[in-house]
Design a protein around this motif. Structure first.
Motif, PDB file in Angstrom:
ATOM      1  N   ALA A 114       0.835  -1.206   0.000  1.00 49.68           N
ATOM      2  CA  ALA A 114       0.000   0.000   0.000  1.00 49.68           C
ATOM      3  C   ALA A 114       0.872   1.259   0.000  1.00 49.68           C
ATOM      4  O   ALA A 114       0.601   2.221  -0.731  1.00 49.68           O
ATOM      5  CB  ALA A 114      -0.923  -0.005   1.214  1.00 49.68           C
ATOM      6  N   GLU A 115       1.919   1.252   0.799  1.00 52.79           N
ATOM      7  CA  GLU A 115       2.824   2.402   0.838  1.00 52.79           C
ATOM      8  C   GLU A 115       3.549   2.570  -0.496  1.00 52.79           C
ATOM      9  O   GLU A 115       3.709   3.690  -0.996  1.00 52.79           O
ATOM     10  CB  GLU A 115       3.820   2.233   1.982  1.00 52.79           C
ATOM     11  CG  GLU A 115       3.175   2.298   3.363  1.00 52.79           C
ATOM     12  CD  GLU A 115       4.137   1.960   4.480  1.00 52.79           C
ATOM     13  OE1 GLU A 115       5.267   1.507   4.178  1.00 52.79           O
ATOM     14  OE2 GLU A 115       3.760   2.132   5.660  1.00 52.79           O
ATOM     15  N   ARG A 119       3.263   5.655  -3.304  1.00 55.99           N
ATOM     16  CA  ARG A 119       4.441   6.381  -3.781  1.00 55.99           C
ATOM     17  C   ARG A 119       4.478   6.450  -5.304  1.00 55.99           C
ATOM     18  O   ARG A 119       4.819   7.476  -5.891  1.00 55.99           O
ATOM     19  CB  ARG A 119       5.734   5.706  -3.281  1.00 55.99           C
ATOM     20  CG  ARG A 119       6.096   5.982  -1.841  1.00 55.99           C
ATOM     21  CD  ARG A 119       7.536   5.594  -1.558  1.00 55.99           C
ATOM     22  NE  ARG A 119       7.827   4.200  -1.870  1.00 55.99           N
ATOM     23  CZ  ARG A 119       7.652   3.199  -1.015  1.00 55.99           C
ATOM     24  NH1 ARG A 119       7.172   3.438   0.193  1.00 55.99           N
ATOM     25  NH2 ARG A 119       7.964   1.968  -1.365  1.00 55.99           N
ATOM     26  N   HIS A 120       4.136   5.335  -5.938  1.00 54.73           N
ATOM     27  CA  HIS A 120       4.285   5.267  -7.394  1.00 54.73           C
ATOM     28  C   HIS A 120       3.096   5.848  -8.150  1.00 54.73           C
ATOM     29  O   HIS A 120       3.244   6.221  -9.327  1.00 54.73           O
ATOM     30  CB  HIS A 120       4.503   3.812  -7.822  1.00 54.73           C
ATOM     31  CG  HIS A 120       5.876   3.301  -7.501  1.00 54.73           C
ATOM     32  ND1 HIS A 120       6.973   3.582  -8.265  1.00 54.73           N
ATOM     33  CD2 HIS A 120       6.322   2.519  -6.478  1.00 54.73           C
ATOM     34  CE1 HIS A 120       8.045   3.003  -7.736  1.00 54.73           C
ATOM     35  NE2 HIS A 120       7.680   2.344  -6.647  1.00 54.73           N
ATOM     36  N   THR A 121       1.924   5.911  -7.521  1.00 52.76           N
ATOM     37  CA  THR A 121       0.727   6.338  -8.258  1.00 52.76           C
ATOM     38  C   THR A 121       0.016   7.520  -7.623  1.00 52.76           C
ATOM     39  O   THR A 121      -0.822   8.143  -8.283  1.00 52.76           O
ATOM     40  CB  THR A 121      -0.287   5.177  -8.354  1.00 52.76           C
ATOM     41  OG1 THR A 121      -0.774   4.869  -7.036  1.00 52.76           O
ATOM     42  CG2 THR A 121       0.354   3.944  -8.972  1.00 52.76           C
ATOM     43  N   GLY A 122       0.291   7.810  -6.360  1.00 54.29           N
ATOM     44  CA  GLY A 122      -0.429   8.865  -5.664  1.00 54.29           C
ATOM     45  C   GLY A 122      -1.790   8.442  -5.143  1.00 54.29           C
ATOM     46  O   GLY A 122      -2.514   9.247  -4.548  1.00 54.29           O
ATOM     47  N   PHE A 285      -7.908   0.277  -3.151  1.00 54.92           N
ATOM     48  CA  PHE A 285      -7.374   1.494  -3.768  1.00 54.92           C
ATOM     49  C   PHE A 285      -8.497   2.110  -4.592  1.00 54.92           C
ATOM     50  O   PHE A 285      -8.773   1.633  -5.699  1.00 54.92           O
ATOM     51  CB  PHE A 285      -6.148   1.174  -4.618  1.00 54.92           C
ATOM     52  CG  PHE A 285      -5.037   0.524  -3.823  1.00 54.92           C
ATOM     53  CD1 PHE A 285      -4.151   1.278  -3.080  1.00 54.92           C
ATOM     54  CD2 PHE A 285      -4.907  -0.856  -3.802  1.00 54.92           C
ATOM     55  CE1 PHE A 285      -3.145   0.686  -2.339  1.00 54.92           C
ATOM     56  CE2 PHE A 285      -3.905  -1.476  -3.065  1.00 54.92           C
ATOM     57  CZ  PHE A 285      -3.026  -0.693  -2.322  1.00 54.92           C
ATOM     58  N   PRO A 286      -9.176   3.103  -4.051  1.00 51.68           N
ATOM     59  CA  PRO A 286     -10.433   3.580  -4.665  1.00 51.68           C
ATOM     60  C   PRO A 286     -10.317   3.977  -6.118  1.00 51.68           C
ATOM     61  O   PRO A 286     -11.288   3.884  -6.862  1.00 51.68           O
ATOM     62  CB  PRO A 286     -10.794   4.787  -3.792  1.00 51.68           C
ATOM     63  CG  PRO A 286     -10.149   4.507  -2.477  1.00 51.68           C
ATOM     64  CD  PRO A 286      -8.874   3.790  -2.798  1.00 51.68           C
ATOM     65  N   ASP A 287      -9.147   4.401  -6.567  1.00 46.09           N
ATOM     66  CA  ASP A 287      -8.976   4.805  -7.958  1.00 46.09           C
ATOM     67  C   ASP A 287      -8.383   3.692  -8.802  1.00 46.09           C
ATOM     68  O   ASP A 287      -7.910   3.926  -9.913  1.00 46.09           O
ATOM     69  CB  ASP A 287      -8.088   6.043  -8.054  1.00 46.09           C
ATOM     70  CG  ASP A 287      -8.692   7.229  -7.335  1.00 46.09           C
ATOM     71  OD1 ASP A 287      -7.927   8.012  -6.765  1.00 46.09           O
ATOM     72  OD2 ASP A 287      -9.929   7.351  -7.323  1.00 46.09           O
ATOM     73  N   GLY A 288      -8.412   2.457  -8.256  1.00 51.05           N
ATOM     74  CA  GLY A 288      -7.703   1.380  -8.942  1.00 51.05           C
ATOM     75  C   GLY A 288      -8.530   0.608  -9.938  1.00 51.05           C
ATOM     76  O   GLY A 288      -8.031  -0.302 -10.573  1.00 51.05           O
TER      77      GLY A 288
END
Length: 289
Positions: A114-115, A119-122, A285-288
């Motif tokens: 998750a961390e 970091r990679h996607t915001g 990840f809500p935007d995933g």
């Protein structure tokens, strides 16, 4: 390590040829990878909705160090990952543009991924409230004395009874599933063997199921007793019977999941001889999507 060290494929046979020995080397911690890869192998990818499954293996110097899977319409299931491995996987998936709606794994891996994904996607992770504990059987210690009654294994002619009990379990744990003659074969419940505990008059009061033997291991799944007959030892008795059957079927490892928020079931499994292997978690990840 490099993100390119992750080898991705939609071919389950290729994945198992590459990672099978690694998965079987620690079957308890890889229970979900082993289970779902076997289901895809037996049923075919089409059984899990539109789209193709994705499997991945982290391989360096010819040695597999970690794996993941994703089925259509499902999140990612991860093997235990170090923070460095989680970061390399997040970088690889982000570079490929692969959506990550959710992950499930041991709690340390979920946190590390998750961390890394943030970091990679915001994308901000959202941990789920459901928290599980993975147990592995040590020395089976059946309840003495057992409650009055007997166990009964459900056979091919008991489909209606199996669907009823699985439906009751699903409602109790909040699974949104429809189980009937048309949906049963493609459900996660179809490949299990079920055992009921019956009172002396033949009334069924508890159920436990077990998955097929995979990689020398059997997962006990499901265990359910209706609320109005709990506290009488039925769940302990039927779980002990299924655990004994798993050992008799040749399992060298017998595992099960329990809700960490339920002290009664956790204490029950520990009395039967189950010992903590890992705490398990999930994260959305809500935007995933």
């Amino acid at each position: 390590m490099r993100p390119d060290d992750w080898h991705l494929t939609d071919d389950v046979d290729e994945f198992l040829a590459r990672a099978g020995d690694f998965l079987r080397s620690r079957p308890g911690r890889h229970v979900m990878q082993l289970t779902w890869a076997e289901r895809v192998r037996k049923r075919g990818a089409h059984a899990f909705g539109p789209g193709s499954p994705v499997f991945g293996a982290l391989e360096r110097a010819g040695k597999v160090e970690a794996t993941f899977y994703r089925l259509p319409s499902r999140g990612y299931g991860l093997s235990p990952l170090t923070p460095e491995q989680a970061d390399s996987l997040a970088a690889r998936l982000a570079a490929l543009g692969h959506p990550v709606p959710s992950v499930s794994a041991d709690q340390g891996t979920v946190t590390a991924f998750a961390e890394a994904w943030q970091r990679h996607t915001g994308v901000t992770p959202r941990p789920r409230d459901i928290r599980l504990r993975l147990y592995r059987l040590g020395t089976l210690t059946p309840p003495e004395p057992p409650p009055a009654g007997r166990s009964r294994v459900l056979g091919e002619g008991d489909l209606d009874e199996a669907m009823f009990w699985c439906g009751e379990f699903a409602k109790a744990v909040g699974e949104d599933v429809t189980l009937d003659a048309g949906t049963w074969a493609e459900s996660r419940f179809a490949d299990k063997r079920y055992t009921l505990w019956e009172t002396p008059d033949g009334t069924a009061v508890s159920v436990a199921g077990m998955n097929p033997l995979i990689g020398g291991q059997i997962q006990v799944d499901i265990v359910y007793t209706p609320a109005d007959v709990r506290g009488r030892g039925y769940a302990a008795a039927v779980t002990a019977e299924v655990s004994r059957a798993a050992l008799a079927a040749g399992a060298t490892d017998v595992v099960l999941f329990a809700d960490r928020s339920n002290p009664t079931s956790n204490a029950l499994y520990q009395r039967l001889g189950y010992r903590t292997l890992d705490d398990w978690g999930s994260c959305d990840f809500p935007d995933g999507d």
